[in-house]
Design a protein around this motif. Structure first.
Motif, mmCIF file in Angstrom:
data_model
loop_
_atom_site.group_PDB
_atom_site.id
_atom_site.type_symbol
_atom_site.label_atom_id
_atom_site.label_comp_id
_atom_site.label_asym_id
_atom_site.label_seq_id
_atom_site.Cartn_x
_atom_site.Cartn_y
_atom_site.Cartn_z
ATOM 1 N N PHE A 447 -14.763 -1.275 35.366
ATOM 2 C CA PHE A 447 -14.033 -0.009 35.267
ATOM 3 C C PHE A 447 -14.450 0.944 36.372
ATOM 4 O O PHE A 447 -13.618 1.688 36.903
ATOM 5 N N GLN A 448 -15.736 0.943 36.728
ATOM 6 C CA GLN A 448 -16.182 1.863 37.780
ATOM 7 C C GLN A 448 -15.459 1.571 39.099
ATOM 8 O O GLN A 448 -15.077 2.489 39.824
ATOM 9 N N GLU A 449 -15.279 0.304 39.408
ATOM 10 C CA GLU A 449 -14.546 -0.059 40.623
ATOM 11 C C GLU A 449 -13.081 0.364 40.535
ATOM 12 O O GLU A 449 -12.507 0.888 41.503
ATOM 13 N N ILE A 450 -12.482 0.163 39.366
ATOM 14 C CA ILE A 450 -11.091 0.580 39.163
ATOM 15 C C ILE A 450 -10.983 2.098 39.276
ATOM 16 O O ILE A 450 -10.062 2.630 39.905
ATOM 17 N N HIS A 451 -11.950 2.792 38.686
ATOM 18 C CA HIS A 451 -11.954 4.253 38.721
ATOM 19 C C HIS A 451 -12.076 4.765 40.160
ATOM 20 O O HIS A 451 -11.389 5.720 40.547
ATOM 21 N N THR A 452 -12.898 4.122 40.946
ATOM 22 C CA THR A 452 -13.063 4.520 42.348
ATOM 23 C C THR A 452 -11.764 4.345 43.123
ATOM 24 O O THR A 452 -11.370 5.207 43.919
ATOM 25 N N ILE A 453 -11.082 3.222 42.895
ATOM 26 C CA ILE A 453 -9.797 2.978 43.570
ATOM 27 C C ILE A 453 -8.771 4.032 43.160
ATOM 28 O O ILE A 453 -8.046 4.579 44.001
ATOM 29 N N LEU A 454 -8.723 4.357 41.871
ATOM 30 C CA LEU A 454 -7.780 5.364 41.393
ATOM 31 C C LEU A 454 -8.045 6.722 42.038
ATOM 32 O O LEU A 454 -7.115 7.444 42.409
ATOM 33 N N LYS A 455 -9.325 7.047 42.176
ATOM 34 C CA LYS A 455 -9.677 8.319 42.804
ATOM 35 C C LYS A 455 -9.265 8.337 44.271
ATOM 36 O O LYS A 455 -8.756 9.344 44.781
ATOM 37 N N GLU A 456 -9.452 7.223 44.944
ATOM 38 C CA GLU A 456 -9.105 7.150 46.367
ATOM 39 C C GLU A 456 -7.606 7.291 46.586
ATOM 40 O O GLU A 456 -7.154 8.068 47.428
#
Length: 471
Positions: A447-456
């Motif tokens: 989820f942290q990786e997904i969250h980072t992509i969403l933020k970007e």
């Protein structure tokens, strides 16, 4: 070897049990396919109108809209297991109402209760499956829900083709009672147990799910990971509105809403409910209701293939190919019915809608049929994913309610079937554009990786991470 380990078999075993609920849900979804014929012929009640049949079909979707929000709170109060098991009571009540019905209002209430059960299933089961699954099985376990729905559809079509109206109702009652009888063996998810500070029970649950003893290093490591997620959840108290408080979450919510919508706006609900009625009586070599059974078998098999492909080629690519090809099938359907409407002799190619039906089972099931069910659980953090799953279930219900009601009125009253399939195909192609530019890939990511992509992709600044509820 990992694919046949004891832990994998245990997780699949519990997934099979919980998905008995999915099977009876799907059986109720396709229940109108055979019931429509019995009701419209006057076999059950006299003088049933086309409008009443369209209302009956769509009542299940109305029920689906009512239950997801309460469910999103209840699964955090009484637990995932308890909420899912309580669904069996709704289906038992619905079946009894149809068995002892004295008028269409009994059927309306039965469909409403079944829809409430569907809302629970679509809101709670994906959460349960993703929480009991180890990381490398998350996508496959999540897609088992869609596979079970396809199996349930197949079951519903088989009993619809082979049993009487009352026989179908009794068969659905038996499955609901079976689920109520065996659902108690399901373990509660470790996350929920730790959330309620039941550490020993959580460790026991995890050791059962991972098929190893409590003191093992792997259990300790995973317990620490779950505990960290729970602690993060407690420190970051979630409200329903928190699913849309930042740019990244609004983008995730938009993806969930659009993907949930297209799952129904692509036409699956009318195909399930009216498929046997809209097919021409000749041209396929078999009865239309037998083709619906074949359709359901194809869905079940292709869902399994889609579950594997989602872990190989990724969610985004799979759903894009799936929706585009479904759009092509919808337009082919529409062209055939256009020729019928304008009086063109179609006797030489009355086989075409049968081929389209079977192709639809492939194109829809391989991507859109499975990805939409667990997108919410992958795109949102643990403390808000139950709310996001509820939104997904509500959108499914709203879109299905509208489509079933409109299709029923258009088809039964006016014969404008081609207009509906043109609409379904257009929705598919519009979603393809959305998918290309807005949907992100979640395959194999934490989820942290997904969250980072969403933020970007949403343009959020990295420093907003600690204060995202304030943005």
């Amino acid at each position: 070897m990992a694919l046949i380990s004891g832990a994998v078999l245990v997780q699949y075993g519990f997934a099979t049990i919980v998905n008995l609920c999915s099977v009876v849900t799907a059986a109720w979804l396709v229940w109108p396919s055979s019931a429509n014929i019995a009701l419209s012929s006057g076999e059950i009640f006299p003088n049933v109108t086309p409008s009443e049949i369209a209302t009956m079909v769509s009542m299940m979707d109305l029920g689906t809209i009512l239950s997801p929000v309460p469910v999103s709170y209840l699964i955090n109060i009484v637990g995932r297991k308890m909420v899912i098991n309580m669904t069996a009571l709704l289906y038992i009540a619905a079946s009894l109402l149809t068995i002892f019905a004295k008028g269409m209002w009994y059927i309306y209430v039965a469909r409403l209760l079944a829809g409430m059960g569907k809302g629970v299933a679509f809101g709670a089961i994906p959460v349960y499956l993703t929480e009991i699954a180890q990381l490398n099985l998350r996508g496959t376990m999540g897609s088992l829900f869609a596979t079970a729905v396809s199996v349930g559809s197949c079951y519903g079509y088989i009993i619809g083709a082979g049993l009487s109206y009352q026989g179908v109702n009794i068969a659905n009652l038996v499955v609901a009672i079976l689920f109520l009888a065996v659902g108690w063996v399901l373990p509660e998810t470790p996350f929920y147990l730790l959330l309620k500070e039941k550490d020993e029970n959580a460790q026991k649950s995890l050791s059962i799910l991972r098929h190893t003893h409590r003191g093992s290093a792997s259990i300790k490591t995973e317990m620490d990971q779950v505990a960290a997620a729970v602690e993060s959840c407690k420190n970051d108290k979630a409200r329903f509105i928190d699913i849309a408080t930042t740019k990244s979450r609004r983008r995730a919510l938009l993806i969930v809403i659009a993907t949930s919508s297209i799952q129904r706006l692509s036409g699956i609900s009318p195909v399930l409910a009216y498929g046997a009625s809209i097919l021409p009586p000749n041209g396929g070599g078999l009865r239309p209701d037998i083709y619906m059974v074949i359709f359901a078998f194809i869905q079940s098999a292709v869902n399994y293939v889609g579950a594997i492909l989602s872990e190989i080629c990724g969610r985004k690519r799979l759903i894009l190919y799936s929706v585009f090809s479904t759009g092509v099938v919808n337009f082919t359907f529409a062209l055939y019915y256009t020729l019928v409407t304008y009086g063109v002799d179609t006797s030489s190619f009355d086989w075409l809608p049968y081929v389209c039906l079977l192709l639809y089972g492939v194109t829809w099931s391989i991507g859109i049929g499975i990805v939409a069910t667990f997108f919410a659980s992958e795109l949102f953090p643990t403390n808000t994913k139950s709310y996001a799953s509820s939104i997904s279930a509500i959108i499914l219900g709203l879109s299905s309610f509208g489509i079933n009601k409109v299709f029923g009125e258009v088809y039964l009253e006016h014969g404008g079937t081609e207009a509906m399939f043109y609409f379904f195909g257009s929705c598919c192609f519009v979603y393809c554009i959305f998918c290309i530019y807005f949907v992100i890939e979640t395959k194999g990511k934490t989820f942290q990786e997904i969250h980072t992509i969403l933020k970007e992709v949403s343009g959020e600044k990295e420093l907003d991470l600690d204060g995202e509820h304030k943005s």
